[in-house]
Design an enzyme around this catalytic site. Structure first.
Site, PDB file in Angstrom:
ATOM      1  N   GLY A 556       0.838  -1.185   0.000  1.00 36.44           N
ATOM      2  CA  GLY A 556       0.000   0.000   0.000  1.00 36.44           C
ATOM      3  C   GLY A 556       0.872   1.233   0.000  1.00 36.44           C
ATOM      4  O   GLY A 556       2.035   1.179   0.384  1.00 36.44           O
ATOM      5  N   GLY A 558       0.657   5.818   0.088  1.00 37.36           N
ATOM      6  CA  GLY A 558      -0.178   7.001   0.203  1.00 37.36           C
ATOM      7  C   GLY A 558       0.683   8.210   0.443  1.00 37.36           C
ATOM      8  O   GLY A 558       1.912   8.131   0.338  1.00 37.36           O
ATOM      9  N   GLY A 559       0.050   9.303   0.752  1.00 35.03           N
ATOM     10  CA  GLY A 559       0.776  10.539   0.957  1.00 35.03           C
ATOM     11  C   GLY A 559       1.803  10.400   2.065  1.00 35.03           C
ATOM     12  O   GLY A 559       2.850  11.033   2.044  1.00 35.03           O
ATOM     13  N   TYR A 560       1.514   9.524   3.004  1.00 35.67           N
ATOM     14  CA  TYR A 560       2.381   9.344   4.154  1.00 35.67           C
ATOM     15  C   TYR A 560       3.665   8.619   3.799  1.00 35.67           C
ATOM     16  O   TYR A 560       4.735   8.892   4.345  1.00 35.67           O
ATOM     17  CB  TYR A 560       1.611   8.565   5.210  1.00 35.67           C
ATOM     18  N   GLY A 561       3.528   7.685   2.863  1.00 35.37           N
ATOM     19  CA  GLY A 561       4.680   6.861   2.540  1.00 35.37           C
ATOM     20  C   GLY A 561       4.175   5.518   2.049  1.00 35.37           C
ATOM     21  O   GLY A 561       3.117   5.443   1.426  1.00 35.37           O
ATOM     22  N   VAL A 563       3.548   1.157   2.752  1.00 39.56           N
ATOM     23  CA  VAL A 563       3.389   0.075   3.719  1.00 39.56           C
ATOM     24  C   VAL A 563       3.915  -1.205   3.087  1.00 39.56           C
ATOM     25  O   VAL A 563       3.610  -1.500   1.930  1.00 39.56           O
ATOM     26  CB  VAL A 563       1.910  -0.129   4.107  1.00 39.56           C
ATOM     27  N   LYS A 577       4.990   0.426   8.151  1.00 38.80           N
ATOM     28  CA  LYS A 577       4.688   1.728   7.545  1.00 38.80           C
ATOM     29  C   LYS A 577       5.902   2.616   7.621  1.00 38.80           C
ATOM     30  O   LYS A 577       6.354   2.981   8.705  1.00 38.80           O
ATOM     31  CB  LYS A 577       3.546   2.412   8.287  1.00 38.80           C
ATOM     32  N   ASP A 673     -10.849   9.311  12.865  1.00 40.04           N
ATOM     33  CA  ASP A 673     -10.930   8.977  11.437  1.00 40.04           C
ATOM     34  C   ASP A 673     -11.543   7.594  11.232  1.00 40.04           C
ATOM     35  O   ASP A 673     -11.024   6.764  10.493  1.00 40.04           O
ATOM     36  CB  ASP A 673      -9.545   9.058  10.793  1.00 40.04           C
TER      37      ASP A 673
END
Ligand SMILES: *[C@@H]1O[C@H](CO)[C@@H](O)[C@H](O)[C@H]1NC(C)=O
Ligand SMILES: *[C@@H]1O[C@H](CO)[C@@H](O)[C@H](O)[C@H]1NC(C)=O
Ligand SMILES: *[C@@H]1O[C@H](CO)[C@@H](O)[C@H](O)[C@H]1NC(C)=O
Ligand SMILES: *[C@@H]1O[C@H](CO)[C@@H](O)[C@H](O)[C@H]1NC(C)=O
Ligand SMILES: *[C@@H]1O[C@H](CO)[C@@H](O)[C@H](O)[C@H]1NC(C)=O
Ligand SMILES: *[C@@H]1O[C@H](CO)[C@@H](O)[C@H](O)[C@H]1NC(C)=O
Ligand SMILES: *[C@@H]1O[C@H](CO)[C@@H](O)[C@H](O)[C@H]1NC(C)=O
Ligand SMILES: *[C@@H]1O[C@H](CO)[C@@H](O)[C@H](O)[C@H]1NC(C)=O
Ligand SMILES: *[C@@H]1O[C@H](CO)[C@@H](O)[C@H](O)[C@H]1NC(C)=O
Ligand SMILES: *[C@@H]1O[C@H](CO)[C@@H](O)[C@H](O)[C@H]1NC(C)=O
Ligand SMILES: *[C@@H]1O[C@H](CO)[C@@H](O)[C@H](O)[C@H]1NC(C)=O
Length: 860
Positions: A556, A558-561, A563, A577, A673
């Site tokens: 996976g 995303g903007g965070y980085g 996984v 992550k 969230d």
């Protein structure tokens, strides 16, 4: 561009320097430039005084950097041209860092004090810059096992002090350079003892000028190249020669007369075509000869009896030639003789000498025709020799995970590698030599005060490769200082200053991935977090568990980085992550996040396994949840079909997890969230609440609410929270209500501009069956018994009411249990539902959206 960055770095560095004292400005600037572009540098490379603060791997003399020794550090990046500013540098050892890539900067030639340049087993490529010829002090040049290409620069011939030249295992091409007029060449290196140039693509003839009587060469190694023509007779002038490797080239005859090379001990000329060469008469004059290997060389004629009289002769391998006549080892053959391998020749008979007791192989000769099984030398006896270090008067113990039991019977994480015996001049099936090798290694480590407790060697007969393990003293793993010290000593032992007993050795290190995990600490990051149950991983460990963060392990992003799926040595699967550059939070924030996450333990909440905060990385390690997100199940993407009862169970699980966070966690946690993406399903389809990245502990709030920037995900966001920005548990209850609607409709909260909560509110008619919601309900459950659905809708609508009217999560849990009983749920039934249908294969369980953590991504 590159140079602009360099200048820029220098300027910055100079500014820092104004406050630094002692330290030389340019040295500090250069180290900073390296620090900027390398990863995995030692953790104590902080501050502005590398000499005063004794940065690991840096040695200084009079506040000037004189040595950089960082072997086996896992360094990655390039070698910056700024290295040139270290004008007092004498030793640069970056060996065994295969992540160091790019070309060698031309400016390396400015390091005029350099006497040891060791870059063995790195990932360097491109040409060897001819500026290397300016390093007048250089005595050790070790560039083996890289990807250098192009010619050997003739300027190397200017390195008058060179003792050790190792270019083995590159892609060097062209001819061997020799001097002509003012152009230098290797023939000028009269102090050199070692030419190690095997396994390249060198071509052309070996120039006769390469060798002269002024040289002091002991190793001439040019095997596995494309050299052609004959071996120059001038080789016979090099009286000091001990080891000659010219195997696997395209050399032709006749062979030179090497009479008088009285130190020559090991000769391998295999796989060349010295066509119609008789067995060379001068061989029997080589008084030190121990090993002669000339397989597949076109040798013909008879082997003279006198050859076997050589006093030190040990191994003779002359397979696949045309040697003929009767093999006669004479009355006084060498005591040392262990093996004569003459497979595939034309020997017609064998007359054993009186003292003959060595192994003889004549398979594939006329003498053996029809004699298999009759004559011992007519079949090949596979040797079963093997060696491994025995425990040192202690009882071995069983070790967990990656740890290995040392010869002192302690579990630890050894530094390991392969030790290759290039030209062994001893009986390879005699254990005592390996024991003395162990002693030799240990005494070398001890004399350098390295923290090595014990070493072990293992070998089996089919391989010239020994496995070497070095165990740490007193602790379970080495730190970086220890590894780089060992690396340097091994380099010294195995290459430039090797002990004669063992012949030339080469060591190829495995990457050491076990450096003690650490907390990148400085004032603003706080001390190491004290976490219950969560482990601190080193970045190297995580790299290992994820196959170097390979794409194949990525599940996976995303903007965070990203996984990654990882496997711990225990076999446990984890989701790792890794924050990308730019999305990291401050050290203190990260620490409080960790402390929050590590406090949470509930079967319906994803738990934190550990973390890593070093080398500029922020990584969280979670338990791996097999069946992905609820969203993927509802959308059909994962192939899992959920029936009504299963949906109720999932609702109950998620509600219990959330109730735990609100009511039982200490201090309480608001998730902030909740959405179908953040509810994960385990192998039994139990719900697990994940991603507390946006969560805030209520510890520091005053009026039981926290004023924050609005974060969360559109569609689930409590409208009151949006307006007031006052966060309470009730905002999670709101989002949970939306989730309940999602569970029965399988629609996203906002779809085609319609808000599902409002849709349901407007459509529902309490007078009718299923509140007349058939059109909106998920077709996958429509038509099955939906007992309790009306009550479920009632509960969902209460959750999305105005704040004061919303139930607590505790009440939600009670009501869902109630509904489940109405729907026929019996307590104590096996929670592994049998009514779950699986189709297809699950997609990535950790999707783009579930990655929004740490409150970096705002509501979209
Ligand atoms: C490095 O060498 C080049 C060429 O020899 C020279 O122009 C340059 O000034 C040198 N740099 C330093 C820092 O000595
Ligand atoms: C060997 O060295 C001597 C003295 O330095 C020199 O005169 C001679 O020319 C050298 N021989 C060769 C072959 O280089
Ligand atoms: C080899 O050289 C030695 C002396 O250097 C000489 O005595 C001998 O005759 C030579 N052998 C051959 C076969 O040329
Ligand atoms: C000679 O070549 C053969 C076939 O390529 C190879 O198996 C053998 O190891 C080579 N011998 C030596 C001593 O390198
Ligand atoms: C051995 O081979 C050589 C060269 O081919 C040949 O001259 C000689 O007669 C052979 N000797 C025997 C005994 O076959
Ligand atoms: C000897 O020759 C046979 C048949 O040509 C071949 O199969 C075998 O590999 C050869 N042995 C060696 C050691 O090369
Ligand atoms: C190795 O082989 C020898 C004979 O070749 C035999 O006596 C011995 O038992 C074997 N050892 C092992 C461990 O197989
Ligand atoms: C093994 O080597 C040692 C010397 O290194 C020697 O003393 C001993 O006799 C050898 N053992 C055998 C079985 O050859
Ligand atoms: C590394 O380990 C050695 C010995 O185990 C120890 O003396 C030294 O202080 C350690 N260095 C660091 C930076 O931890
Ligand atoms: C390597 O060997 C050389 C020559 O014996 C010595 O000067 C140097 O100190 C050694 N370095 C290490 C790290 O052992
Ligand atoms: C759900 O998890 C179980 C256990 O790991 C597995 O057997 C099953 O295939 C998974 N279902 C899907 C669709 O991945």
């Amino acid at each position: 561009m590159g140079s602009r960055i360099q200048i820029c770095l220098l300027v910055i560095s100079f500014q820092i320097l104004l406050v630094a004292t002692q330290m030389n400005n340019l040295d500090f600037a250069a180290l900073n430039a390296l620090k900027e572009i390398w990863k995995n540098i030692p953790l104590n490379w902080v501050g502005s005084d590398p000499c005063g603060n004794s940065w690991e791997g840096i040695h200084c003399t009079n506040s000037r950097v004189t040595s950089i020794t960082l072997a086996s550090m896992g360094l990655t990046g390039q070698l910056s041209g700024d290295i040139q500013w270290l004008s007092e540098l004498q030793t640069l050892d970056l060996s065994y860092n295969n992540g160091l890539t790019g070309s060698l900067p031309r400016s390396i030639g400015n390091l005029t004090k350099l006497s040891n340049l060791m870059l063995a087993s790195c990932g360097f490529s491109g040409p060897i810059p001819e500026t290397i010829g300016s390093l007048q002090q250089l005595s050790v040049l070790s560039l083996s096992s890289n990807s250098f290409s192009g010619p050997i620069p003739p300027s190397i011939g200017n390195l008058f002090n060179l003792y050790w030249l190792d270019l083995t295992g590159n892609k060097l091409s062209g001819t061997i350079p020799v001097s002509s007029g003012s152009t230098p060449g290797l023939d000028k290196l009269v102090k050199a003892k070692h030419f190690h140039c095997g396994s390249n693509q060198l071509s052309g003839e070996i120039p006769s000028q390469l060798f002269n009587s002024n040289m002091s060469l002991i190793h001439v190694i040019f095997n596995d190249n494309q050299l052609s023509g004959k071996i120059p007779s001038t080789l016979g002038l090099v009286q000091t020669l001990e080891i000659l490797f010219l195997s696997n080239n395209q050399l032709t005859g006749p062979l030179p007369n090497l009479t008088g090379l009285n130190s020559l001990n090991y000769v391998d000329l295999s796989n060349n075509t010295f066509d119609k060469s008789d067995f060379p008469p001068w061989v029997e004059t080589l008084q030190s000869l121990g090993t002669l290997v000339m397989e597949n060389t076109g040798l013909q004629g008879q082997i003279p009896v006198a050859f076997f009289n050589l006093p030190l002769l040990m191994r003779v391998v002359l397979r696949n030639n045309r040697l003929n006549g009767t093999l006669d080892t004479g009355p006084s053959c060498s005591d040392q003789l262990q093996l004569i391998d003459l497979q595939n020749n034309s020997i017609i008979d064998f007359v054993p000498g009186m003292r003959f007791k060595s192994e003889l192989i004549l398979v594939g000769n006329p003498v053996c025709e029809g004699k298999q099984g009759i004559k011992p030398y007519c079949s090949i006896q596979q040797s079963n020799f093997s060696y491994s270090t025995q425990p040192n008067n202690c009882v071995p113990v069983t070790c967990k995970s990656d740890q290995i039991c040392s010869p002192s019977c302690r579990c630890a994480l050894p530094y390991m590698g392969s030790l290759i015996l290039a030209a062994p001049a001893f009986d390879q099936e005699n254990s005592s030599i390996y024991m003395s090798l162990e002693n030799y290694l240990m005494s070398s480590f001890r004399s350098h005060q390295l923290p090595v407790d014990s070493v072990s060697l293992s070998k089996n007969s089919y391989s010239p490769v020994l496995r070497l393990k070095m165990f740490p003293y007193g602790v379970d793993r080495f730190n970086r200082t220890g590894i780089s010290g060992i690396g340097l000593v091994l380099h010294n032992l195995t290459t430039p200053y090797s002990d004669k007993t063992f012949g030339p050795l080469s060591f190829i290190a495995d990457q050491y991935v076990y450096f003690a995990a650490s907390w990148d600490s400085n004032k603003s990051n706080g001390g190491v977090p004290q976490l219950k149950g969560a482990r601190c991983f080193s970045f190297e460990e995580l790299k290992k568990y994820t196959n170097t963060f390979s794409e194949a392990n990525c599940i996976g992003s995303g903007g965070y980085g990203k996984v990654y799926r990882g496997t711990l040595p225990t076999g446990q699967l984890v989701a790792i992550k890794r924050a990308k550059q730019g999305s990291m939070q401050g050290g203190l924030e990260f620490k409080s996040e960790l402390e929050l996450l590590s406090r949470v333990h509930h079967k319906n909440v994803v738990s934190l396994v550990g973390y890593c905060f070093e080398q500029g990385e922020q990584v969280l390690v979670y338990e791996y949840i097999a069946n992905g997100t609820l969203k993927d199940s509802l959308s059909g993407k994962s192939g899992i079909r959920l029936d009504w009862m299963k949906r109720l169970q999932i609702a109950l699980g998620a509600a219990s997890g959330l109730q735990y966070l609100h009511e039982l966690a200490n201090p309480p946690i608001i998730h902030r969230d909740i959405k179908s993406n953040n509810i994960l399903l385990d192998e039994y389809l139990n719900a697990k609440v994940s991603d507390f990245g946006l969560s805030k502990s209520l510890l520091y709030s005053e009026n039981c609410h926290i004023t924050t920037q609005v974060k969360g995900t559109m569609g689930y966001l409590d409208p009151e929270y949006c307006m007031t920005q006052q966060l309470t548990e009730k905002s999670d209850v709101y989002a949970f209500g939306v989730l309940m609607i999602e569970l029965i409709t399988a629609k996203q909260p906002i779809e085609k501009g319609k808000y599902i909560v409002r849709e349901v509110g407007q459509k529902m008619d309490k007078a009718k069956d299923l509140y007349d919601l058939h059109e909106i309900l998920d077709p996958n459950i429509l038509g099955t018994a939906l007992t309790g659905l009306e009550k479920f809708v009632d509960l969902a609508m209460r959750c999305v009411e105005e704040g004061a009217g919303r139930p607590t999560m505790g009440e939600v849990v009670k009501e869902i249990e109630n509904i489940m009983q109405i729907a026929g749920w019996k307590l104590n039934v096996d929670t592994v539902s049998t009514s779950v249908g699986f189709e297809g294969i699950s997609n990535h369980p950790y999707s783009e959206e579930s990655l929004i953590i740490y409150g970096r991504a705002l509501a979209r």
